[in-house]
Design a protein around this motif. Sequence first.
Motif, PDB file in Angstrom:
ATOM      1  N   HIS A 116       0.824  -1.216   0.000  1.00  0.00           N
ATOM      2  CA  HIS A 116       0.000   0.000   0.000  1.00  0.00           C
ATOM      3  C   HIS A 116       0.852   1.257   0.000  1.00  0.00           C
ATOM      4  N   ASP A 117       0.180   2.392  -0.225  1.00  0.00           N
ATOM      5  CA  ASP A 117       0.879   3.673  -0.364  1.00  0.00           C
ATOM      6  C   ASP A 117       1.076   4.343   0.985  1.00  0.00           C
ATOM      7  N   PRO A 118       2.332   4.710   1.298  1.00  0.00           N
ATOM      8  CA  PRO A 118       2.545   5.476   2.530  1.00  0.00           C
ATOM      9  C   PRO A 118       2.037   6.909   2.401  1.00  0.00           C
ATOM     10  N   CYS A 119       1.921   7.427   1.146  1.00  0.00           N
ATOM     11  CA  CYS A 119       1.402   8.787   0.951  1.00  0.00           C
ATOM     12  C   CYS A 119       0.635   8.859  -0.364  1.00  0.00           C
ATOM     13  N   ILE A 120      -0.672   8.844  -0.248  1.00  0.00           N
ATOM     14  CA  ILE A 120      -1.541   8.834  -1.422  1.00  0.00           C
ATOM     15  C   ILE A 120      -1.309  10.047  -2.320  1.00  0.00           C
ATOM     16  N   ALA A 121      -0.995  11.181  -1.718  1.00  0.00           N
ATOM     17  CA  ALA A 121      -0.906  12.428  -2.488  1.00  0.00           C
ATOM     18  C   ALA A 121       0.065  12.319  -3.661  1.00  0.00           C
ATOM     19  N   VAL A 122       1.142  11.537  -3.475  1.00  0.00           N
ATOM     20  CA  VAL A 122       2.159  11.436  -4.528  1.00  0.00           C
ATOM     21  C   VAL A 122       1.572  10.873  -5.811  1.00  0.00           C
ATOM     22  N   ARG A 123       0.866   9.770  -5.690  1.00  0.00           N
ATOM     23  CA  ARG A 123       0.278   9.162  -6.878  1.00  0.00           C
ATOM     24  C   ARG A 123      -1.014   9.862  -7.300  1.00  0.00           C
ATOM     25  N   ALA A 124      -1.542  10.714  -6.446  1.00  0.00           N
ATOM     26  CA  ALA A 124      -2.765  11.442  -6.802  1.00  0.00           C
ATOM     27  C   ALA A 124      -2.513  12.527  -7.830  1.00  0.00           C
ATOM     28  N   VAL A 125      -1.242  12.955  -7.957  1.00  0.00           N
ATOM     29  CA  VAL A 125      -0.931  14.073  -8.864  1.00  0.00           C
ATOM     30  C   VAL A 125      -1.480  13.854 -10.278  1.00  0.00           C
ATOM     31  N   PRO A 126      -1.174  12.725 -10.937  1.00  0.00           N
ATOM     32  CA  PRO A 126      -1.724  12.557 -12.291  1.00  0.00           C
ATOM     33  C   PRO A 126      -3.251  12.421 -12.298  1.00  0.00           C
ATOM     34  N   ILE A 127      -3.825  11.964 -11.211  1.00  0.00           N
ATOM     35  CA  ILE A 127      -5.286  11.813 -11.155  1.00  0.00           C
ATOM     36  C   ILE A 127      -5.943  13.189 -11.043  1.00  0.00           C
ATOM     37  N   VAL A 128      -5.354  14.057 -10.230  1.00  0.00           N
ATOM     38  CA  VAL A 128      -5.846  15.433 -10.125  1.00  0.00           C
ATOM     39  C   VAL A 128      -5.786  16.110 -11.494  1.00  0.00           C
ATOM     40  N   GLU A 129      -4.651  15.957 -12.168  1.00  0.00           N
ATOM     41  CA  GLU A 129      -4.539  16.545 -13.512  1.00  0.00           C
ATOM     42  C   GLU A 129      -5.595  15.985 -14.459  1.00  0.00           C
ATOM     43  N   SER A 130      -5.824  14.690 -14.369  1.00  0.00           N
ATOM     44  CA  SER A 130      -6.784  14.037 -15.270  1.00  0.00           C
ATOM     45  C   SER A 130      -8.199  14.543 -15.043  1.00  0.00           C
ATOM     46  N   MET A 131      -8.599  14.605 -13.791  1.00  0.00           N
ATOM     47  CA  MET A 131      -9.958  15.070 -13.497  1.00  0.00           C
ATOM     48  C   MET A 131     -10.112  16.537 -13.908  1.00  0.00           C
ATOM     49  N   ALA A 132      -9.062  17.322 -13.714  1.00  0.00           N
ATOM     50  CA  ALA A 132      -9.117  18.718 -14.146  1.00  0.00           C
ATOM     51  C   ALA A 132      -9.304  18.796 -15.658  1.00  0.00           C
ATOM     52  N   ALA A 133      -8.560  17.957 -16.375  1.00  0.00           N
ATOM     53  CA  ALA A 133      -8.652  17.979 -17.845  1.00  0.00           C
ATOM     54  C   ALA A 133     -10.056  17.599 -18.312  1.00  0.00           C
ATOM     55  N   ILE A 134     -10.650  16.600 -17.665  1.00  0.00           N
ATOM     56  CA  ILE A 134     -11.993  16.149 -18.054  1.00  0.00           C
ATOM     57  C   ILE A 134     -13.013  17.272 -17.841  1.00  0.00           C
ATOM     58  N   ILE A 135     -12.925  17.951 -16.714  1.00  0.00           N
ATOM     59  CA  ILE A 135     -13.884  19.022 -16.404  1.00  0.00           C
ATOM     60  C   ILE A 135     -13.691  20.204 -17.351  1.00  0.00           C
ATOM     61  N   ILE A 136     -12.447  20.592 -17.568  1.00  0.00           N
ATOM     62  CA  ILE A 136     -12.195  21.742 -18.444  1.00  0.00           C
ATOM     63  C   ILE A 136     -12.644  21.427 -19.870  1.00  0.00           C
ATOM     64  N   MET A 137     -12.371  20.219 -20.335  1.00  0.00           N
ATOM     65  CA  MET A 137     -12.806  19.862 -21.692  1.00  0.00           C
ATOM     66  C   MET A 137     -14.328  19.825 -21.773  1.00  0.00           C
ATOM     67  N   ASP A 138     -14.962  19.301 -20.742  1.00  0.00           N
ATOM     68  CA  ASP A 138     -16.433  19.277 -20.712  1.00  0.00           C
ATOM     69  C   ASP A 138     -16.978  20.698 -20.850  1.00  0.00           C
ATOM     70  N   HIS A 139     -16.463  21.619 -20.062  1.00  0.00           N
ATOM     71  CA  HIS A 139     -16.948  23.002 -20.123  1.00  0.00           C
ATOM     72  C   HIS A 139     -16.561  23.665 -21.438  1.00  0.00           C
ATOM     73  N   PHE A 140     -15.411  23.304 -21.969  1.00  0.00           N
ATOM     74  CA  PHE A 140     -15.007  23.836 -23.270  1.00  0.00           C
ATOM     75  C   PHE A 140     -16.034  23.444 -24.330  1.00  0.00           C
ATOM     76  N   LEU A 141     -16.451  22.180 -24.310  1.00  0.00           N
ATOM     77  CA  LEU A 141     -17.430  21.715 -25.305  1.00  0.00           C
ATOM     78  C   LEU A 141     -18.826  22.274 -25.030  1.00  0.00           C
ATOM     79  N   ARG A 142     -19.108  22.590 -23.771  1.00  0.00           N
ATOM     80  CA  ARG A 142     -20.419  23.149 -23.446  1.00  0.00           C
ATOM     81  C   ARG A 142     -20.541  24.605 -23.878  1.00  0.00           C
ATOM     82  N   SER A 143     -19.421  25.288 -23.978  1.00  0.00           N
ATOM     83  CA  SER A 143     -19.505  26.739 -24.217  1.00  0.00           C
ATOM     84  C   SER A 143     -19.579  27.060 -25.708  1.00  0.00           C
TER      85      SER A 143
END
Lengths: 354, 354, 354, 354
Positions: free
Chosen positions: A327-354
């Motif tokens: 298991h992970d001693p610190c989740i935040a380290v591996r969360a970095v690419p996941i944070v970026e990914s979720m940000a990209a999905i939301i921004i692209m969604d709003h980009f297509l909505r606008s």
Amino acid sequence: MSGNSIGKRLVLTTFGESHGPCIGGVIDGYPAGISIDYNHLQTELSKRRPGQSHLVSQREEEDKVEFLSGIYKNKTLGSPIAFIVKNKDTKPSEYDDLKDIYRPSHSDYTYDMKYGFRDERGGGRASARETVARVVAGALAKQFLLKQNIEIIAFVRSIGKISAKQHFSEIDTKNIEKSPVRCPDPEVSEKMINYIEKMIEEGDSTGGVVECIIKGVDAGLGEPVFDKLHADLGKAMLSINAAKGFDYGRGFDAAKMTGSKHNDPFGYKNNKIITLTNNSGGIQGGISNSMDIFFRVAFKPAPTIKQEQTTVDKKGKIRKFTAQGRHDPCIAVRAVPIVESMAAIIIMDHFLRS
Amino acid sequence: MSGNSIGKRLVLTTFGESHGPCIGGVIDGYPAGISIDYNHLQTELSKRRPGQSHLVSQREEEDKVEFLSGIYKNKTLGSPIAFIVKNKDTKPSEYDDLKDIYRPSHSDYTYDMKYGFRDERGGGRASARETVARVVAGALAKQFLLKQNIEIIAFVRSIGKISAKQHFSEIDTKNIEKSPVRCPDPEVSEKMINYIEKMIEEGDSTGGVVECIIKGVDAGLGEPVFDKLHADLGKAMLSINAAKGFDYGRGFDAAKMTGSKHNDPFGYKNNKIITLTNNSGGIQGGISNSMDIFFRVAFKPAPTIKQEQTTVDKKGKIRKFTAQGRHDPCIAVRAVPIVESMAAIIIMDHFLRS
Amino acid sequence: MSGNSIGKRLVLTTFGESHGPCIGGVIDGYPAGISIDYNHLQTELSKRRPGQSHLVSQREEEDKVEFLSGIYKNKTLGSPIAFIVKNKDTKPSEYDDLKDIYRPSHSDYTYDMKYGFRDERGGGRASARETVARVVAGALAKQFLLKQNIEIIAFVRSIGKISAKQHFSEIDTKNIEKSPVRCPDPEVSEKMINYIEKMIEEGDSTGGVVECIIKGVDAGLGEPVFDKLHADLGKAMLSINAAKGFDYGRGFDAAKMTGSKHNDPFGYKNNKIITLTNNSGGIQGGISNSMDIFFRVAFKPAPTIKQEQTTVDKKGKIRKFTAQGRHDPCIAVRAVPIVESMAAIIIMDHFLRS
Amino acid sequence: MSGNSIGKRLVLTTFGESHGPCIGGVIDGYPAGISIDYNHLQTELSKRRPGQSHLVSQREEEDKVEFLSGIYKNKTLGSPIAFIVKNKDTKPSEYDDLKDIYRPSHSDYTYDMKYGFRDERGGGRASARETVARVVAGALAKQFLLKQNIEIIAFVRSIGKISAKQHFSEIDTKNIEKSPVRCPDPEVSEKMINYIEKMIEEGDSTGGVVECIIKGVDAGLGEPVFDKLHADLGKAMLSINAAKGFDYGRGFDAAKMTGSKHNDPFGYKNNKIITLTNNSGGIQGGISNSMDIFFRVAFKPAPTIKQEQTTVDKKGKIRKFTAQGRHDPCIAVRAVPIVESMAAIIIMDHFLRS
């Protein structure tokens, strides 16, 4: 309704259990005719992958994406893009002694209450393994956004009480991936490494904060009144395993400030209206104002630790329990690419909505 | 798609501009046969209303709800509940000198960029006046939840750097409405009042933090993986005007903790599985665990201040600007009933989904 | 979830009961900056209104629209457009003797089964009075579409066994509104009038078929695989009170044809690909092909007739029943503007989606 | 938004192109703890499969389902059920000479207009191959409904001008699968077979009508005002490839009737309110009334015929064209299990919504 989809114009649905045959997803609404860069995609996945250093979980996952639909001759067709990532290293037997007990601060108990039973092979849908699908979708979203000159960068701001002090505009982003804890300040990074090694030694874990910057978003993205850009970003971040908080711009610190200090005066530069400060974090009234968008996500310490803990079994009987496995001693380290990914999905969604 | 609706099973759509004839909403999915308590409803509205003390905006709004549909002989019909609250005290002329300039840290500029023009009569949809519809819907949701023994209580945790120290379980909730700043600690409340009065005197404003507790939610509410209960709560809170951050349980503090300290050991009491501590904030894996749910929302200082500020007009020309009119020195105070309302809407939505 | 909304990008939500204060709606997703033509709107409403001739219901409804939001200085703001039409001529006492019995082929029984009680003041949400909101939204959609050169025309194709024979391309659309039964063939119209008068005399009612043509839609509207353009049109039409069937192009007749006769050969005219015949009805694979779109909607005879009928009360006891009040001898006549309105809403929704 | 999902509480999303690696789907909202009967599932699939007799397409498809998630030890987990059916017999080279021309009454032209290009390997998403995913989902829905004593039976009512005359209540359902054209009247079935053989001989195709009955639905299913049960059924049926029309109850015939003949008198039998006739088709006001639900779907003749046809290429040049390959002389025959599947999905969705 069942919470496995996110987005309105670009919709990601994920499926798969941590110990089933695969994790996968369907991306609906991705425009036709976009070329896919598979190398970039695998690079993104490798950032999320366990086993990348001694500081993260040693679970082995090859994490190779197979596309099932929506792409032909490397180009998107405009139809749903379905994909899977096979689960290679599932050892359900590891979980045998967990069948009857509820691990503290895991979802064992709540899933049992919700569904009447639970997938005793591991976390099932609650496992962070599910996020591999988010990173696949996020990589495709990033590739789309890059063509619009929108760039998304996340890094570790703090681990435990150790925190990088620089403003995000001053950091050297190339340093992020050089650091095994994804902290761009080399000195602070060193301290974080030492702290995580201490956690491993003690069989403990630590929390951390990830910061994310989105550059290149024009003014006008976001919707009043419920789908404010930061509200959708917030929900997406809070949906990541172990996330406990989200704030943007000056965030919680803004609550301590006065208006005369917090307000961003407008200015004019290179034929463009700008703000002279950016306490707002690039969003005003829920809509982007063309300045850098930035936010922070707090992650709790991983609940799986190698110290003995008190818990109960299904009948409420008190039991002692010490976690095994990788298991992970610190989740935040591996969360970095996941944070970026979720940000990209939301921004692209709003980009297509606008 | 246009962001004016929230919820999946219980859907609130709001409409109306701050200076149009009314603010209103449609609540779809509210069950049939529920009796409505109009007194409770008006009490809730009066908490949000400006002019309730010298510490909040002096804009006069009568805020009387008219129901247009969905209720007959005081009982819900199962059909959409539409309602309006008329705008009484609109003085668009107050905004005449704002037509050409962008107020700092308001949504004037971003709305203009999004729609190509803006409602020069005031904030339009971006005005906090829109939240009156949320409080109406929230009151109806609260009435429904109370029948399920679910109770929602919010209060002001901090204003500027002044903060109430007690744990929420120790506060006397009756003290909340006794305090004009909705802080249940009488001593701290006094300090907050003094601080806000100082802000008024200086023509400035201050930020603040609202805390909210939800009691009586059984285990099992919330959906994996995107519609986690705290993710939906977070989005709802972040959609409130001036919100800058959200965290739940130990929140951002959890990022500084170790797993051995943060994990909540299970216990057994009165024939029920409980957790001995509640660092998780009543939610694990996105699903309620029957312990109290609690979270915090950070509000920035109101952008409207009576000090001179630098801004630009539509053509980018630098302009000096001093706000007129009636505004809140501390948004957090009036945000308390709005936080409760949004929490009620989300909890009722998930209740109906489960 | 509760079925009171239609559309994905342009969303119409309706509210209001037939004997409540008003019928209303919220249109979300209507673009900003569009001028509204109120005269056109009221003309559309007057086509739906009862009492327009002796051949339709004599219920008096003034049907004047009041806009509550979303429009300022005659221009749309991009925010939700809410509106109401007050119910003027409600005589709930007319329904007093209906409290305990179920009218045959009405929704009295099914609503009672669904909600556990029903609004004894009349049809409530099931009343065709609800369609007034659809006509308001439809008129706004038509105004938008007209700017895109898209025109929508419906007329009565048949009443009972009396049917207009001309192909829609041969009819003179100006004749539609000249005919009190909205049949553009003057001779057939005369026969229909006589037949409806006979129905009134006999205290009976008759069914009818409405045909609708949509001109000017470019190729490319519609979505695979579930939201095919004709599937969304079909659902919208079937959601109109008393609708029993929908077909498009050659429709049910196509089921009797061979492929060699039904296929539409392609041709080329005025620098444009066309089809030489249009058996497909302007849609192929669910997507418009730029030819005229046309479809038919079958309406049953109004269930309210002045002849004695057999029915039951709530306890299942057999009861005799003769309807009183003011009702339509042929629903299809007044359905014409409703068919056009629903078509406009769906086409505009898909226009905005594409 | 992109039309690849259907349902609100039970949501089916399909993916995959006819000549890609597979067709698949994700079913979200299927309850936890339901046992899956794989034999029933494969039987359902074999009904849709080409090559089952000389009267249908000879394309070879093995059509074996692989589940990727949501099922463990034969029981549903409550998580999304993802599945694929591999495409075995794809011969894209067959389509080589179609690259530049538009087949008449196919979706080649409209897809090209919509996306700017098309998958030249065959129909892509527009291919009826996509419906294999609907049958998988439909089979799981049927298994769920059967536990609620809800049964769904479809059969071929007519082919060309040959029509079975019996009322559906009089047919022997066991005869349906005995007939290679799925017509339960053995004599009429024989005539249909001869007619289809004639079509094959002539290189032509024929349309047909499928009828469907749903037994065992309690009163109360369906939602006012847009999601009427028959409106959702209608949309689902019209979304099936080659569907041209839908009607329920007396359908288009009701338009020729009088109210005194069409109304269904209520009666009382076995302690239950019933209607003495069932012209309404089991639905009143959009809500089920516990009588049998029945409807008809019209299918056009397959557009692929072996006769020479006139068409154009991408530049609008007139071209002659004769189809090659393996296709259905009568789509209606293989549409029977698809109609049942879509009916099951809609009924289960409304069952879960109520």
